[in-house]
Design a protein around this motif. Structure first.
Motif, mmCIF file in Angstrom:
data_model
loop_
_atom_site.group_PDB
_atom_site.id
_atom_site.type_symbol
_atom_site.label_atom_id
_atom_site.label_comp_id
_atom_site.label_asym_id
_atom_site.label_seq_id
_atom_site.Cartn_x
_atom_site.Cartn_y
_atom_site.Cartn_z
ATOM 1 N N PHE A 1 -33.854 5.388 -17.362
ATOM 2 C CA PHE A 1 -33.233 6.605 -16.842
ATOM 3 C C PHE A 1 -34.043 7.186 -15.683
ATOM 4 N N ILE A 2 -35.347 7.297 -15.852
ATOM 5 C CA ILE A 2 -36.182 7.859 -14.790
ATOM 6 C C ILE A 2 -36.186 6.946 -13.571
ATOM 7 N N THR A 3 -36.191 5.640 -13.797
ATOM 8 C CA THR A 3 -36.129 4.694 -12.684
ATOM 9 C C THR A 3 -34.839 4.865 -11.897
ATOM 10 N N ALA A 4 -33.713 4.977 -12.621
ATOM 11 C CA ALA A 4 -32.412 5.146 -11.963
ATOM 12 C C ALA A 4 -32.325 6.486 -11.254
ATOM 13 N N LEU A 5 -32.784 7.545 -11.908
ATOM 14 C CA LEU A 5 -32.749 8.879 -11.310
ATOM 15 C C LEU A 5 -33.576 8.919 -10.029
ATOM 16 N N ASP A 6 -34.753 8.331 -10.065
ATOM 17 C CA ASP A 6 -35.611 8.331 -8.883
ATOM 18 C C ASP A 6 -34.951 7.588 -7.725
ATOM 19 N N ALA A 7 -34.261 6.486 -8.044
ATOM 20 C CA ALA A 7 -33.567 5.724 -7.002
ATOM 21 C C ALA A 7 -32.451 6.550 -6.366
ATOM 22 N N VAL A 8 -31.715 7.308 -7.185
ATOM 23 C CA VAL A 8 -30.640 8.143 -6.666
ATOM 24 C C VAL A 8 -31.207 9.248 -5.775
ATOM 25 N N TYR B 1 -27.319 -1.463 -3.877
ATOM 26 C CA TYR B 1 -28.416 -0.502 -3.834
ATOM 27 C C TYR B 1 -29.176 -0.486 -5.154
ATOM 28 N N SER B 2 -28.432 -0.470 -6.268
ATOM 29 C CA SER B 2 -29.063 -0.451 -7.585
ATOM 30 C C SER B 2 -29.928 -1.689 -7.790
ATOM 31 N N GLY B 3 -29.390 -2.852 -7.447
ATOM 32 C CA GLY B 3 -30.142 -4.091 -7.646
ATOM 33 C C GLY B 3 -31.385 -4.164 -6.785
ATOM 34 N N GLN B 4 -31.284 -3.694 -5.540
ATOM 35 C CA GLN B 4 -32.415 -3.818 -4.621
ATOM 36 C C GLN B 4 -33.485 -2.757 -4.841
ATOM 37 N N THR B 5 -33.132 -1.656 -5.491
ATOM 38 C CA THR B 5 -34.127 -0.601 -5.721
ATOM 39 C C THR B 5 -34.657 -0.553 -7.150
ATOM 40 N N THR B 6 -33.864 -1.036 -8.112
ATOM 41 C CA THR B 6 -34.308 -0.965 -9.510
ATOM 42 C C THR B 6 -34.455 -2.331 -10.163
ATOM 43 N N LEU C 1 -27.804 -0.660 -13.279
ATOM 44 C CA LEU C 1 -28.607 0.396 -13.894
ATOM 45 C C LEU C 1 -28.106 1.787 -13.511
ATOM 46 N N LEU C 2 -27.753 2.009 -12.252
ATOM 47 C CA LEU C 2 -27.304 3.333 -11.840
ATOM 48 C C LEU C 2 -25.983 3.699 -12.512
ATOM 49 N N GLU C 3 -25.099 2.719 -12.683
ATOM 50 C CA GLU C 3 -23.844 2.986 -13.387
ATOM 51 C C GLU C 3 -24.098 3.326 -14.852
ATOM 52 N N ARG C 4 -25.033 2.624 -15.465
ATOM 53 C CA ARG C 4 -25.319 2.837 -16.891
ATOM 54 C C ARG C 4 -25.789 4.256 -17.155
#
Length: 390
Positions: free
Chosen positions: A143-150, A164-169, A174-177
């Motif tokens: 969650f924190i990883t996804a939030l930080d990416a957003v 974007y999700s794949g290249q950053t996390t 992950l961002l959809e989840r």
């Protein structure tokens, strides 16, 4: 019911201690009244007797003819019961989860750091911040990883959601989840409008599987190509902010719903008008295009046409927050709602300063006589109150 049932009851006693660690009376649990067999009752009683001998619990027997039956089990010493069950206290498990979270993720954005710290504080208090318990440390890291990416996303970044999700996390989904948790958090801290749906919120953050084209009509030019002769055009999201006027512009109008946009450009479009489809709350691409349009020479205001209801009002107010020029109502008056609308429950009150372009509509929608009107029920008409600009 047997020894396993007895262990469950003993575990429940510790659960109650962990939920209310500063309780003044030790918790107790009632024993089952019936057992499938005498053997299972005996196994149940043996385990309780072992725990009682170790000083962990007290077994309360019945009275009279039931004095040989276990009636209630009361906690005597939590530390000894932890040892008896081989269970690690929740506070120790929480501390271990905190250490794991610290070691596994180091967010860069300050709001993501704040979210991580609130998780840590909540775990140590026995809480489940963001509906994540300390036993779900992996979820907290994700969650924190996804939030930080957003939060760290560059507004000009045009990568689609999964890329974007794949290249950053490292995980394309992950961002959809964690989208709902992320959106709820951003609403709580005031970074997103509270009434946005998840899809609208993600679009406003520029996080879509593939951004929709920006639909607009009127005397415009892009990359040297004059588009004025078309009924309307769909511009690639990354190029929409580069749109330019291709002649004198009388007015700018934004339209919330697709049916009304299609009708307006075919039935009410004036040769020197520019019409932009917002698609509800505007996506980041639409917002960027509107900001660019609002800066064209001579453009001093924008008209907006949407549903007359709380959602429509909030979309209009969101548009006003995007641009530095006034956004005025078009076919969105209390008089039209009274004439064509349907009664409904008053909206939440939105207080606007006197003289604000949307103040009268906000007051009407928050009153006892509020009526709501879908914009598709109204025929399109040109804006007529804006003098020509060039």
């Amino acid at each position: 019911m047997s020894a396993s049932k007895a262990r469950d009851i003993l575990g429940t006693l510790l659960d109650r201690v962990e939920r209310v660690p500063d309780r003044t009376r030790q918790p107790a649990e009632r024993a089952p009244a019936d057992f499938p067999s005498a053997a299972e009752r005996a196994a149940f009683d043996r385990l309780l007797a072992d725990a009682e001998r170790q000083g962990a619990i007290s077994v309360v027997k019945g009275r009279g003819e039931a004095q040989h039956l276990t009636e209630r089990i009361r906690l005597r010493d939590a530390v000894r019961l932890y040892e008896f069950l081989g269970r690690i206290p929740a506070v120790e498990r929480a501390r271990a989860a905190v250490s794991r979270l610290w070691a596994s993720v180091a967010p860069k954005h300050t709001d993501a750091v704040g979210a991580r710290d609130s998780i840590i504080d909540g775990w140590l208090r026995g809480q489940r911040p963001f509906s994540i318990s300390f036993e779900q440390a992996d979820q907290a890291v994700e969650f924190i990883t996804a939030l930080d990416a957003v939060l760290a996303r560059d507004p000009m970044d045009r990568r689609d959601l999964r890329t974007y999700s794949g290249q950053t996390t490292g995980n394309t989904k992950l961002l959809e989840r964690y989208a709902s948790r992320i959106i709820n958090f951003l609403k709580q801290i005031g970074r997103l409008d509270a009434d946005l749906s998840d899809n609208e919120a993600m679009a406003s953050l520029g996080l879509e599987k593939f951004s929709q084209p920006v639909l607009l009509a009127g005397p415009v030019r892009l990359a040297g190509v004059d588009l004025a002769g078309l009924v309307y055009v769909g511009l690639p999201p990354e190029q929409a902010p580069a749109i330019e006027p291709a002649g004198a512009i009388r007015s700018i109008i934004t339209i919330e719903n697709l049916a009304s946009f299609n009708r307006h450009v075919r039935e009410a479009l004036q040769a020197d008008d520019v019409v932009v489809y917002t698609g509800g709350f505007p996506s980041r691409a639409v917002a960027a295009a509107l900001v660019a349009i609002s800066r064209w020479p001579g453009i001093t205001r924008i008209h907006h046409w949407g549903d007359i209801d709380e959602g429509g009002l909030r979309i209009a107010l969101h548009l006003t927050s995007l641009v530095s020029i006034p956004v005025l109502p078009h076919l969105m008056s209390p008089a039209l709602a009274r004439l064509h609308g349907s009664p409904g429950k008053a909206s939440r009150k939105i207080d606007l300063l006197p003289g604000h372009p949307w103040q009268s509509l906000a007051t009407f929608l928050g009153g006892d006589d509020a009526r709501f009107l879908e914009q598709e029920k109204i025929d399109p008409v040109p804006t007529t109150t804006v003098e020509a600009v060039s």
